[in-house]
Design an enzyme around this catalytic site. Sequence first.
Site, PDB file in Angstrom:
ATOM      1  N   ASN A   1      19.163 -55.676  68.686  1.00 17.25           N
ATOM      2  CA  ASN A   1      20.074 -56.645  69.313  1.00 17.25           C
ATOM      3  C   ASN A   1      21.526 -56.503  68.871  1.00 17.25           C
ATOM      4  O   ASN A   1      22.421 -56.958  69.581  1.00 17.25           O
ATOM      5  CB  ASN A   1      19.555 -58.074  69.133  1.00 17.25           C
TER       6      ASN A   1
ATOM      7  N   CYS B   1      19.944 -63.643  66.233  1.00 15.31           N
ATOM      8  CA  CYS B   1      19.199 -64.374  65.203  1.00 15.31           C
ATOM      9  C   CYS B   1      19.858 -65.710  64.899  1.00 15.31           C
ATOM     10  O   CYS B   1      19.210 -66.636  64.437  1.00 15.31           O
ATOM     11  CB  CYS B   1      19.121 -63.524  63.940  1.00 15.31           C
TER      12      CYS B   1
ATOM     13  N   GLU C   1      23.376 -60.009  52.535  1.00 11.00           N
ATOM     14  CA  GLU C   1      24.129 -58.844  53.021  1.00 11.00           C
ATOM     15  C   GLU C   1      25.617 -59.161  53.077  1.00 11.00           C
ATOM     16  O   GLU C   1      26.027 -60.308  53.066  1.00 11.00           O
ATOM     17  CB  GLU C   1      23.676 -58.488  54.436  1.00 11.00           C
TER      18      GLU C   1
HETATM   19  P1  NAD Z   1      11.219 -55.937  65.039  1.00  8.56           P
HETATM   20  O1  NAD Z   1      10.745 -56.586  63.783  1.00  8.56           O
HETATM   21  O2  NAD Z   1      10.234 -55.724  66.114  1.00  8.56           O
HETATM   22  O3  NAD Z   1      11.838 -54.493  64.723  1.00  8.56           O
HETATM   23  C1  NAD Z   1      12.903 -54.319  63.834  1.00  8.56           C
HETATM   24  C2  NAD Z   1      12.842 -52.909  63.279  1.00  8.56           C
HETATM   25  O4  NAD Z   1      11.676 -52.783  62.474  1.00  8.56           O
HETATM   26  C3  NAD Z   1      12.742 -51.831  64.353  1.00  8.56           C
HETATM   27  O5  NAD Z   1      13.481 -50.698  63.962  1.00  8.56           O
HETATM   28  C4  NAD Z   1      11.252 -51.515  64.363  1.00  8.56           C
HETATM   29  O6  NAD Z   1      10.946 -50.227  64.822  1.00  8.56           O
HETATM   30  C5  NAD Z   1      10.956 -51.642  62.884  1.00  8.56           C
HETATM   31  N1  NAD Z   1       9.533 -51.831  62.577  1.00  8.56           N
HETATM   32  C6  NAD Z   1       8.592 -52.422  63.352  1.00  8.56           C
HETATM   33  N2  NAD Z   1       7.393 -52.398  62.708  1.00  8.56           N
HETATM   34  C7  NAD Z   1       7.599 -51.789  61.516  1.00  8.56           C
HETATM   35  C8  NAD Z   1       6.780 -51.468  60.425  1.00  8.56           C
HETATM   36  N3  NAD Z   1       5.482 -51.764  60.430  1.00  8.56           N
HETATM   37  N4  NAD Z   1       7.322 -50.842  59.345  1.00  8.56           N
HETATM   38  C9  NAD Z   1       8.644 -50.539  59.329  1.00  8.56           C
HETATM   39  N5  NAD Z   1       9.480 -50.818  60.355  1.00  8.56           N
HETATM   40  C10 NAD Z   1       8.969 -51.438  61.427  1.00  8.56           C
HETATM   41  O7  NAD Z   1      12.469 -56.795  65.559  1.00  8.56           O
HETATM   42  P2  NAD Z   1      13.326 -56.578  66.890  1.00  8.56           P
HETATM   43  O8  NAD Z   1      12.538 -57.054  68.055  1.00  8.56           O
HETATM   44  O9  NAD Z   1      13.892 -55.205  66.919  1.00  8.56           O
HETATM   45  O10 NAD Z   1      14.553 -57.570  66.628  1.00  8.56           O
HETATM   46  C11 NAD Z   1      14.514 -58.935  66.921  1.00  8.56           C
HETATM   47  C12 NAD Z   1      14.290 -59.738  65.648  1.00  8.56           C
HETATM   48  O11 NAD Z   1      15.317 -59.420  64.714  1.00  8.56           O
HETATM   49  C13 NAD Z   1      14.406 -61.231  65.885  1.00  8.56           C
HETATM   50  O12 NAD Z   1      13.399 -61.894  65.154  1.00  8.56           O
HETATM   51  C14 NAD Z   1      15.779 -61.567  65.324  1.00  8.56           C
HETATM   52  O13 NAD Z   1      15.933 -62.907  64.910  1.00  8.56           O
HETATM   53  C15 NAD Z   1      15.859 -60.618  64.175  1.00  8.56           C
HETATM   54  N6  NAD Z   1      17.253 -60.397  63.772  1.00  8.56           N
HETATM   55  C16 NAD Z   1      17.651 -60.939  62.586  1.00  8.56           C
HETATM   56  C17 NAD Z   1      18.966 -60.794  62.179  1.00  8.56           C
HETATM   57  C18 NAD Z   1      19.420 -61.351  60.875  1.00  8.56           C
HETATM   58  O14 NAD Z   1      20.402 -60.838  60.341  1.00  8.56           O
HETATM   59  N7  NAD Z   1      18.772 -62.368  60.328  1.00  8.56           N
HETATM   60  C19 NAD Z   1      19.868 -60.091  62.987  1.00  8.56           C
HETATM   61  C20 NAD Z   1      19.414 -59.561  64.190  1.00  8.56           C
HETATM   62  C21 NAD Z   1      18.094 -59.714  64.570  1.00  8.56           C
END
Ligand code: NAD
Length: 476
Positions: free
Chosen positions: A149, A279, A456
């Site tokens: 995102n 987020c 961060e």
């Molecule tokens: P996601 O958890 O599906 O994926 C995030 C990353 O993790 C991707 O690169 C994915 O390939 C990787 N991943 C998935 N499974 C994994 C595993 N088993 N081991 C290692 N890596 C793995 O999240 P998304 O759909 O890409 O993003 C949306 C989420 O991110 C929402 O929950 C949002 O709130 C959160 N987000 C948080 C922040 C913050 O700073 N708090 C910022 C942006 C997005």
Amino acid sequence: MAAKPNLINGEWVGSGESIASINPSNLGDCIGEFALANPKQARLAVVAAREALPSWSATTTQLRSDILMKAAMEISARRDELGELVSREAGKTRAEGIGEVVRAMQIFQFFSGEAVRYGGENLPSVRPGIGVLTSREPVGVVAVITPWNFPVAIAAWKLAPALAFGNTVVFKPSEETPAIAWELMRILERNGLPPGVVNMINAPGALVGPALTEKVDAISFTGSVCTGREIVSRAIPSMARIQLEMGGKNPLVVLDDADLDVAVECAANGAFFSAGQRCTASSRLVVMSRIYDRFVEALVKRMRSLKVGDALVEDTDIGPIINQRQLDSIQRSIQIGKDEGAELLEGGDLVEAKTPGFFMRPTLMLGTNSMRINRDEIFGPFACVICASDYDEALAIANDTDYGLSSGICTRSHKLATHFRLNAKSGLTMVNLPTAGLDYHVPFGGRNASSYGLGEQGKSAVEFYTVSKTAYVAYG
Ligand code: NAD
């Protein structure tokens, strides 16, 4: 279309399979094919980062600073082109895409300065004839795992401090946004980053996650709580340092003395811009009863003025949802809300555009805080209005969540704004501002299920990407 390779030890490495990056505003538009890395390649990337660590951590801070500044300059010069790529790949409007690229540029600039500024302290010992010096050293090899995102800003806010403070990296971008990640790698390579210092692996996390995280010194992850939990359980045996930034269920409290226009704009921006896929999005609008009807009416009017469509069309306010799975999940949540007795006041339906894409209208429901739509992160252009009879109840509702990333209040009362700022249980608190929208030079992070480990950005970045050493030196 030849698949764009992964970057391992300075070599661009292909594989037999590839993943496609598809424009969510136009499913007929394939942005590119990207080589699908396998676990063996992920392990080789970690080995490359490990081998590059001694020489990179021994480079002068000036060299690291220069590389980061040169990367920032290239990003700046190409902001329109890269911004368009972000919009095309992640479905943000053009303005949001360019804005994100500018943010990435600012982060590289900032950490270019921080690279020469961080350091330790020189203290007197409590014992005679002894000096105490604290210093900071790189934490080591860092696995950087990012979501789709903010595909370039989040990558920048992890990669720039990691490199500034002498670490080496294995970077795994989201499989939804490989194209912008690939451009970023080319920029770092072109501006002098030595081989192996940053390696990039494109693959679904479930495939390469274990290989990426088992032998690293630190893991910086941003994504969903579910993935975060899995990563933390995997990091425990190796005792890697972890930094997890995850979801939110952020409240925006609107008191009855609020400037209505400000409150409506904060809600519309916080809940629906970037299609609510932030987020820090305001998904719970906690509104006091005396202003409730006027607020809801004005917000619905504002929602109807927002144009949903192709992210790259000039007058679009809200681009698409990232993919079918996410669109289905949002639609399911709306149905769950209806089944629980929440009222669907506005939106919720899909939008037909000129091109096939994942478009939906911004959605407003009325409900209570105990409903699932107000407990679970929905991650779409969705908000629920919750009525509160007074400030104390509004604060209690705002704090009644498993998350704790951002919170906001709209009020003209300095006293209540201050009370909220001090008592909101969240890592970020906004007064008369949307819950989303941050600076790059100050710490960022949440509480409870929103974050785990060190925060961060700003000073928190030094804490995470370095380890501290305390030296005792006998004089004479
Ligand atoms: P996601 O958890 O599906 O994926 C995030 C990353 O993790 C991707 O690169 C994915 O390939 C990787 N991943 C998935 N499974 C994994 C595993 N088993 N081991 C290692 N890596 C793995 O999240 P998304 O759909 O890409 O993003 C949306 C989420 O991110 C929402 O929950 C949002 O709130 C959160 N987000 C948080 C922040 C913050 O700073 N708090 C910022 C942006 C997005």
